[in-house]
Each structure stands twice: as C-alpha cells, then as structure tokens.
Design a protein around this motif. Structure first.
Motif: not given
Length: 105
Positions: A32-40, A79-90
């Motif tokens: 709900d929080n991280l995938p919305k990010l497009v960030c440096k 957002s796609y790359e952030i999704q990878k980070w989400v899966i890793k964090l889980v």
C-alpha cells in the motif's frame, strides 16, 4: 488489497513457510505504501533506513544485488523496481516499519 489476496500472494511465493497474520499485514502495508513511489535511490535508502532495526547501507546494497535491482543513490527507481524491493522486504521478517509512521515523509 484484501487480506485473502495478500495471503494468497504470500502463499504462492512461500509455499512451505508458515504464514502468520502479521506477515499478511506487513505485506499489505508495504504494497500500500512503497509501490506508489517513483524515487531516486537516496530517497529509497532513507525510506529503508526507517525500518526497525535499521539496515546498514551495505545490507541495502546486498538486497539490491539479491533482487537483481542494483542499488545506487543516483538511480531513479520505477514502480516495477520498487515492487521488487517490496517482495524482498516481506521476506525479511526481522525488519518492519514502526507503527503509524509514514514511509514517504
């Protein structure tokens, strides 16, 4: 995302692991929080260092290598790359965001 869908996604990714309600809630929180990010990368690093306990910069770089999304403070993450980070964090059950803390602030 509903609890049932989140549970199903976790079960699909970890078919042999016991999944607790806390795991499902953490997964939903990250989604709900991280995938919305497009960030440096620097902004991503700051968000990740809000985790408790705080991961070191070396740990963040290692996570990036593990998910084949190398970490760099100058890189812009989609957002796609952030999704990878989400899966890793889980999968990192030792780490969590403090309750009621806005990740993106």
């Amino acid at each position: 995302m509903s609890q049932v869908k989140a549970y199903g996604e976790l079960r699909k990714r970890n078919p042999y692991k016991a999944i607790r309600i806390a795991d499902v809630n953490r997964y939903r929180f990250f989604l709900d929080n991280l995938p919305k990010l497009v960030c440096k990368g620097d902004e991503l690093r700051l968000a990740l260092q809000r985790l408790k306990p705080n991961p070191s910069v070396a740990t963040i770089y290692r996570w990036g290598q593990e998910i084949k999304c190398p970490f760099s403070v100058d890189r812009v993450y989609t957002s796609y790359e952030i999704q990878k980070w989400v899966i890793k964090l889980v999968s990192q059950t030792k780490f969590s965001f403090p309750e009621n803390q806005n990740i993106r602030s």
